[in-house]
Scaffold this active site. Structure first.
Site, short mmCIF file in Angstrom:
data_model
loop_
_atom_site.label_atom_id
_atom_site.label_comp_id
_atom_site.label_asym_id
_atom_site.label_seq_id
_atom_site.Cartn_x
_atom_site.Cartn_y
_atom_site.Cartn_z
N ASN A 32 8.64 -1.74 69.55
CA ASN A 32 7.97 -1.03 68.36
C ASN A 32 8.78 0.26 68.46
O ASN A 32 8.10 1.52 68.60
CB ASN A 32 6.43 -0.82 69.03
N ALA A 35 12.29 6.50 66.15
CA ALA A 35 13.59 7.32 66.03
C ALA A 35 13.80 7.97 67.55
O ALA A 35 15.01 8.06 67.74
CB ALA A 35 13.67 8.62 65.28
N HIS A 37 13.38 6.27 70.48
CA HIS A 37 13.96 5.22 71.25
C HIS A 37 15.67 5.12 70.83
O HIS A 37 16.37 4.99 71.67
CB HIS A 37 13.30 3.89 70.65
N GLY A 148 13.55 8.19 78.24
CA GLY A 148 13.16 9.36 77.59
C GLY A 148 12.69 10.35 78.40
O GLY A 148 11.83 10.01 79.59
N LEU A 185 7.41 12.12 69.84
CA LEU A 185 7.17 10.75 69.11
C LEU A 185 6.64 9.60 70.17
O LEU A 185 7.25 9.73 71.41
CB LEU A 185 8.57 10.22 68.83
N SER A 187 5.12 5.34 70.35
CA SER A 187 4.61 4.22 69.74
C SER A 187 3.08 4.26 69.77
O SER A 187 2.41 3.68 68.62
CB SER A 187 5.05 2.92 70.48
N ARG A 188 2.43 4.92 70.44
CA ARG A 188 1.05 4.97 70.52
C ARG A 188 0.39 6.03 69.53
O ARG A 188 -0.62 6.09 69.48
CB ARG A 188 0.37 5.24 71.79
#
Length: 279
Positions: A32, A35, A37, A148, A185, A187-188
């Site tokens: 998922n 940017a 990642h 990250g 940022l 995914s959640r």
């Protein structure tokens, strides 16, 4: 770009890179991708000749009642994005490939760092992280791995694991990627409804206010933490913690460099963020 689903295929791929004398970077992900990642590949590219990413939603790092079943899985889009970003290969094993004997397997844990902060709120979470990362390091044998900095605690735990277990992997962090309003940022973030998304940047704003107070002369971390927790509640969050720590996650040494880390919930969505400050 090669898609590798089996361990034997992965090892054959890694052998070819070794024979060619190429330095390999691993970027572990749960898919998922956003940017943030893809930006990890920039750091990977700076330290290696070729990049492999992994995509695996790791059940060991999800606790009871967490979002393992509904965690977004967007494999085809992820593969396209990684290919466009210059990734050479993707290791995408199924659960039965990584855990053929089930989930009750040998665990790797970092007991001190893993029980703080998010580890206190999510018991066993970091044991699941270090177990799967150690397994990926064993299988991929990367020269470099990139994570990250949004999950600052995770980064420090992985570095400690590598140090303590003498793993020949150089671990690099990549700066936090943020939306235009400052929200880190994640995914959640897509779990947030419109009203929650509008409030969410207050988490970063609270961290910035705490950093400004330190720069202005505040030297009482406990008072600063209490004010930050109160500010998060006022902004509509259910704060889990806001802590002022040294870069190794110990007691802060002021003046000096510190990390202000926070976790808070908006509804059912758990957000984390941090900011580093030199005082």
């Amino acid at each position: 770009m090669e898609i590798l689903e089996r361990i034997d295929a992965l090892r054959a791929w890694r052998g070819r890179q070794r024979d060619a004398g190429l330095r390999v970077a691993l970027v572990p992900t749960m898919g998922n991708l956003h940017a943030g990642h893809l930006a990890l590949l920039d750091t990977a590219r700076a330290h290696a000749d070729i990049i492999i990413a992994s995509i695996f939603v790791n059940p060991l790092q999800f606790g009871p009642g967490e979002d393992f079943d509904r965690y977004p899985r967007t494999f085809e889009d992820d593969v396209a994005a990684l290919s466009g970003a210059g990734c050479a290969a993707v290791f995408a094993p199924g659960e039965a490939t990584l855990y053929p004997h089930g989930r009750h397997i040998t665990q790797v844990c970092v007991p001190d760092l893993g029980n703080l902060l998010c580890g206190e709120d999510r018991p066993g979470h970091f044991d699941g992280v270090t177990t799967v990362v150690s397994l990926l390091f064993h299988l991929v044998e990367p020269d470099v791995a990139v994570f990250g900095e949004k999950d600052y605690q995770q980064l420090q735990i992985i570095r400690r694991m590598v140090r303590d277990l003498h793993m020949p992997v150089a671990v690099h962090g990549h700066p936090i990627a943020r939306d235009s309003d400052g929200l880190a940022l994640s995914s959640r973030n897509q779990y947030l409804d419109a009203a929650q998304r509008e409030r969410a940047p207050a988490l970063y704003a609270t961290l910035r206010e705490a950093a400004a107070a330190l720069r202005a002369g505040e030297r009482d971390p406990a008072a600063l933490e209490a004010r930050g927790m109160a500010a998060l509640r006022t902004a509509g969050f259910q704060p889990v913690y806001l802590r002022v720590l040294d870069p190794a996650l110990g007691p802060p040494q002021l003046p000096g460099e510190v990390v202000i880390a926070a976790a808070a919930r908006l509804g059912s969505t758990r957000l984390i963020d941090n900011i580093r400050v030199v005082v």
